[in-house]
Design a protein around this motif. Structure first.
Motif, PDB file in Angstrom:
ATOM      1  N   PHE A 107      85.718 -34.057 -84.633  1.00  0.00           N
ATOM      2  CA  PHE A 107      85.433 -33.443 -85.932  1.00  0.00           C
ATOM      3  C   PHE A 107      86.643 -32.660 -86.377  1.00  0.00           C
ATOM      4  N   TRP A 108      87.111 -32.955 -87.547  1.00  0.00           N
ATOM      5  CA  TRP A 108      88.237 -32.227 -88.090  1.00  0.00           C
ATOM      6  C   TRP A 108      87.663 -31.162 -89.010  1.00  0.00           C
ATOM      7  N   VAL A 109      87.569 -29.942 -88.514  1.00  0.00           N
ATOM      8  CA  VAL A 109      87.013 -28.859 -89.336  1.00  0.00           C
ATOM      9  C   VAL A 109      88.121 -28.450 -90.314  1.00  0.00           C
ATOM     10  N   ALA A 110      87.945 -28.863 -91.574  1.00  0.00           N
ATOM     11  CA  ALA A 110      89.067 -28.881 -92.521  1.00  0.00           C
ATOM     12  C   ALA A 110      89.212 -27.541 -93.246  1.00  0.00           C
ATOM     13  N   ASP A 111      89.401 -26.481 -92.473  1.00  0.00           N
ATOM     14  CA  ASP A 111      89.450 -25.137 -93.073  1.00  0.00           C
ATOM     15  C   ASP A 111      90.611 -24.974 -94.069  1.00  0.00           C
ATOM     16  N   TRP A 112      91.791 -25.402 -93.687  1.00  0.00           N
ATOM     17  CA  TRP A 112      92.922 -25.285 -94.603  1.00  0.00           C
ATOM     18  C   TRP A 112      92.705 -26.110 -95.880  1.00  0.00           C
ATOM     19  N   PHE A 113      92.006 -27.203 -95.713  1.00  0.00           N
ATOM     20  CA  PHE A 113      91.777 -28.075 -96.872  1.00  0.00           C
ATOM     21  C   PHE A 113      90.854 -27.395 -97.882  1.00  0.00           C
ATOM     22  N   ALA A 114      89.831 -26.755 -97.352  1.00  0.00           N
ATOM     23  CA  ALA A 114      88.924 -26.029 -98.241  1.00  0.00           C
ATOM     24  C   ALA A 114      89.688 -24.920 -98.971  1.00  0.00           C
TER      25      ALA A 114
ATOM     26  N   GLN B  59      89.116 -37.759-105.927  1.00  0.00           N
ATOM     27  CA  GLN B  59      87.689 -37.761-105.560  1.00  0.00           C
ATOM     28  C   GLN B  59      87.454 -37.169-104.158  1.00  0.00           C
ATOM     29  N   ILE B  60      88.428 -37.297-103.277  1.00  0.00           N
ATOM     30  CA  ILE B  60      88.240 -36.767-101.908  1.00  0.00           C
ATOM     31  C   ILE B  60      88.121 -35.246-101.893  1.00  0.00           C
ATOM     32  N   MET B  61      88.517 -34.609-103.007  1.00  0.00           N
ATOM     33  CA  MET B  61      88.375 -33.143-103.098  1.00  0.00           C
ATOM     34  C   MET B  61      87.272 -32.785-104.084  1.00  0.00           C
TER      35      MET B  61
ATOM     36  N   PHE C 260      99.187 -31.547-102.474  1.00  0.00           N
ATOM     37  CA  PHE C 260      99.391 -31.518-101.008  1.00  0.00           C
ATOM     38  C   PHE C 260      98.212 -32.182-100.295  1.00  0.00           C
ATOM     39  N   TYR C 261      97.033 -31.813-100.760  1.00  0.00           N
ATOM     40  CA  TYR C 261      95.794 -32.119-100.042  1.00  0.00           C
ATOM     41  C   TYR C 261      95.678 -33.590 -99.614  1.00  0.00           C
ATOM     42  N   PRO C 262      95.779 -34.562-100.556  1.00  0.00           N
ATOM     43  CA  PRO C 262      95.631 -35.956-100.112  1.00  0.00           C
ATOM     44  C   PRO C 262      96.752 -36.386 -99.159  1.00  0.00           C
TER      45      PRO C 262
ATOM     46  N   MET D  10      98.176 -34.537 -96.999  1.00  0.00           N
ATOM     47  CA  MET D  10      97.831 -33.957 -95.692  1.00  0.00           C
ATOM     48  C   MET D  10      96.641 -34.676 -95.059  1.00  0.00           C
ATOM     49  N   GLN D  11      95.639 -34.992 -95.862  1.00  0.00           N
ATOM     50  CA  GLN D  11      94.471 -35.681 -95.282  1.00  0.00           C
ATOM     51  C   GLN D  11      94.878 -37.036 -94.723  1.00  0.00           C
ATOM     52  N   CYS D  12      95.803 -37.693 -95.418  1.00  0.00           N
ATOM     53  CA  CYS D  12      96.318 -38.972 -94.935  1.00  0.00           C
ATOM     54  C   CYS D  12      97.076 -38.762 -93.619  1.00  0.00           C
ATOM     55  N   ALA D  13      97.871 -37.698 -93.561  1.00  0.00           N
ATOM     56  CA  ALA D  13      98.624 -37.396 -92.337  1.00  0.00           C
ATOM     57  C   ALA D  13      97.675 -37.115 -91.160  1.00  0.00           C
ATOM     58  N   ASP D  14      96.561 -36.451 -91.433  1.00  0.00           N
ATOM     59  CA  ASP D  14      95.600 -36.114 -90.370  1.00  0.00           C
ATOM     60  C   ASP D  14      95.235 -37.336 -89.531  1.00  0.00           C
ATOM     61  N   ILE D  15      95.073 -38.451 -90.232  1.00  0.00           N
ATOM     62  CA  ILE D  15      94.601 -39.662 -89.562  1.00  0.00           C
ATOM     63  C   ILE D  15      95.584 -40.100 -88.464  1.00  0.00           C
TER      64      ILE D  15
ATOM     65  N   GLN E  57      85.579 -41.999 -89.849  1.00  0.00           N
ATOM     66  CA  GLN E  57      84.163 -42.015 -90.242  1.00  0.00           C
ATOM     67  C   GLN E  57      83.916 -40.840 -91.181  1.00  0.00           C
ATOM     68  N   LEU E  58      83.848 -41.181 -92.458  1.00  0.00           N
ATOM     69  CA  LEU E  58      83.607 -40.177 -93.498  1.00  0.00           C
ATOM     70  C   LEU E  58      82.720 -40.817 -94.561  1.00  0.00           C
ATOM     71  N   GLY E  59      82.389 -40.051 -95.577  1.00  0.00           N
ATOM     72  CA  GLY E  59      81.570 -40.597 -96.668  1.00  0.00           C
ATOM     73  C   GLY E  59      82.381 -41.537 -97.550  1.00  0.00           C
TER      74      GLY E  59
ATOM     75  N   ASP F  20      82.930 -41.288-100.514  1.00  0.00           N
ATOM     76  CA  ASP F  20      83.773 -40.520-101.447  1.00  0.00           C
ATOM     77  C   ASP F  20      85.180 -40.257-100.880  1.00  0.00           C
ATOM     78  N   GLN F  21      85.371 -40.545 -99.598  1.00  0.00           N
ATOM     79  CA  GLN F  21      86.677 -40.313 -98.967  1.00  0.00           C
ATOM     80  C   GLN F  21      87.481 -41.593 -98.819  1.00  0.00           C
ATOM     81  N   ARG F  22      86.952 -42.676 -99.382  1.00  0.00           N
ATOM     82  CA  ARG F  22      87.537 -43.986 -99.155  1.00  0.00           C
ATOM     83  C   ARG F  22      88.979 -44.114 -99.649  1.00  0.00           C
TER      84      ARG F  22
HETATM   85  N1  LIG Z   1      88.164 -34.240 -98.055  1.00  0.00           N
HETATM   86  C1  LIG Z   1      87.112 -33.955 -97.112  1.00  0.00           C
HETATM   87  C2  LIG Z   1      87.519 -32.989 -96.057  1.00  0.00           C
HETATM   88  C3  LIG Z   1      88.569 -33.528 -95.143  1.00  0.00           C
HETATM   89  C4  LIG Z   1      89.826 -32.991 -95.118  1.00  0.00           C
HETATM   90  C5  LIG Z   1      90.816 -33.504 -94.276  1.00  0.00           C
HETATM   91  C6  LIG Z   1      90.517 -34.587 -93.482  1.00  0.00           C
HETATM   92  O1  LIG Z   1      91.487 -35.136 -92.659  1.00  0.00           O
HETATM   93  C7  LIG Z   1      89.252 -35.150 -93.493  1.00  0.00           C
HETATM   94  C8  LIG Z   1      88.270 -34.601 -94.337  1.00  0.00           C
HETATM   95  C9  LIG Z   1      85.900 -33.432 -97.897  1.00  0.00           C
HETATM   96  O2  LIG Z   1      86.037 -32.874 -98.949  1.00  0.00           O
HETATM   97  O3  LIG Z   1      84.805 -33.561 -97.450  1.00  0.00           O
END
Ligand SMILES: N[C@@H](Cc1ccc(O)cc1)C(=O)O
Length: 343
Positions: free
Chosen positions: A25-32, A103-105, A119-121, A123-128, A146-148, A150-152
């Motif tokens: 589980f990637w707890v996406a605190d910085w992303f929020a 849409q991912i945000m 930055f956000y997308p 970084m999310q791409c880098a996470d993978i 494995q995400l919803g 909406d993250q496609r």
């Molecule tokens: N974008 C996701 C959160 C998320 C962030 C970074 C990730 O690598 C994965 C998921 C959401 O809003 O639900």
């Protein structure tokens, strides 16, 4: 947390870990924070993160092969690796491609985005590609995202980037779960700001009944019917059945174990919303309430339904009890409820 985030996620995790997958589980605190959630207050965001983990544990997620990683901590452990990746992704994509991921945000492409939301997308791409254990080989990546649904867009971006990167990288498999619709008419999505649009994990028994009573459920219509979506994606996968109590003149009691049969009866009019809704509400309450005996309690006058197939009895659905009886969980819920959400 709404029931899709709670139960649907637990179902998916349990299915995967049962197959031998390790679920990180990637707890996406910085992303929020980048997305200005909770007014950008990282402490509050982290409390919300802890509350979510608490729910998943309580609902019966099998924790054997599950790890929780906090983005802010993990990134700071290997910053050289992370930011090199982010910069490479940013360099190989034009702004339009990144904005298309809005849409991912929970944003639309036409929104007035902040620079943080660019930055956000990236970084999310880098996470993978960053998610494997530290010190992993240069090809490292999450094998499955494995995400919803909406993250496609960002998951697809990662697959494209895997080809663009030098050297090329392994592509992740995208495993998207469907989005649950809102409960009211015309609500394509659940909305956290409209409490009637979704069932929340800590809703009381009465709240669940009222919300299902108010829910959109046009007779004979299967498509776009949120009550049927709940049955298909939450109740049947979890409880393995839906027991409907009915008067003899309406066909008598019936137990459905498969969605196609239920949908056919609903479409033909053999199963009416006024019989379906109480069954759905009871079933959701069973999932959320350990005190009632989990899946043991069928509708009035019925034989007891078998236990939920998804997890051992002692771990089953004690969400409501947990947030009542566990002092730490109770305090966490109280803190989270006191926060004002920001868009
Ligand atoms: N974008 C996701 C959160 C998320 C962030 C970074 C990730 O690598 C994965 C998921 C959401 O809003 O639900």
């Amino acid at each position: 947390m709404h029931i899709a985030q709670g139960v649907l996620k637990a179902l998916n995790v349990n299915k995967l870990t049962k197959c031998g997958v390790t679920f990180r589980f990637w707890v996406a605190d910085w992303f929020a924070q980048l997305n200005n959630k909770m007014g950008g207050d990282l402490k509050k965001i982290q409390t919300v993160g802890n509350y979510m983990v608490e729910i998943w544990k309580a609902v019966g997620m099998d924790m054997d092969r599950v790890e929780f990683l906090h983005a802010s901590e993990e990134i700071n452990k290997r910053p050289d690796e992370y930011w090199t990746l982010v910069m490479d992704i940013a360099r190989r994509n034009n702004l339009k491609r990144i904005v298309r991921c809005s849409q991912i945000m929970g944003r639309a492409e036409g929104d007035d985005l902040s620079a943080a939301q660019i930055f956000y997308p990236c970084m999310q791409c880098a996470d993978i590609f960053f998610l494997k254990a530290s010190g992993a080989e240069a090809q490292c990546r999450a094998d499955i995202c494995q995400l919803g649904m909406d993250q496609r867009k960002v998951n697809v971006l990662a697959r494209e980037y895997a080809d663009d990167a030098r050297p090329k990288r392994m592509k992740p498999v995208i495993l998207s779960h469907p989005m649950m619709p809102g409960l009211l008419q015309g609500q394509e999505k659940m909305s956290k700001s409209d409490p009637n649009s979704a069932i929340f994990m800590e809703d009381s028994e009465a709240e669940v009944r009222t919300k299902i009573k108010k829910a959109y459920c046009p007779p004979g219509e299967v498509e776009g019917n949120p009550c049927l979506s709940y049955i298909q994606h939450i109740v049947l996968p979890w409880a393995k059945q839906l027991a409907v109590a009915r008067a003899e003149k309406n066909g008598g009691n019936i137990i459905y174990t498969n969605f196609e049969e239920l949908a056919a009866d609903y479409a033909s009019g053999a199963l009416h919303p006024s019989d379906l809704k109480p069954a759905l509400a009871s079933s959701i309450n069973d999932i959320l309430q350990a005190g009632s005996g989990g899946g043991q309690r069928g509708p009035r006058g019925r034989e007891a339904a078998p236990a939920m197939g998804c997890c051992p009895a002692h771990e089953r659905g004690p969400v409501r009890d947990h947030f009542e009886s566990n002092a730490e969980a109770k305090a966490l819920l109280k803190a989270v409820k006191s926060y004002k959400t920001t868009r």
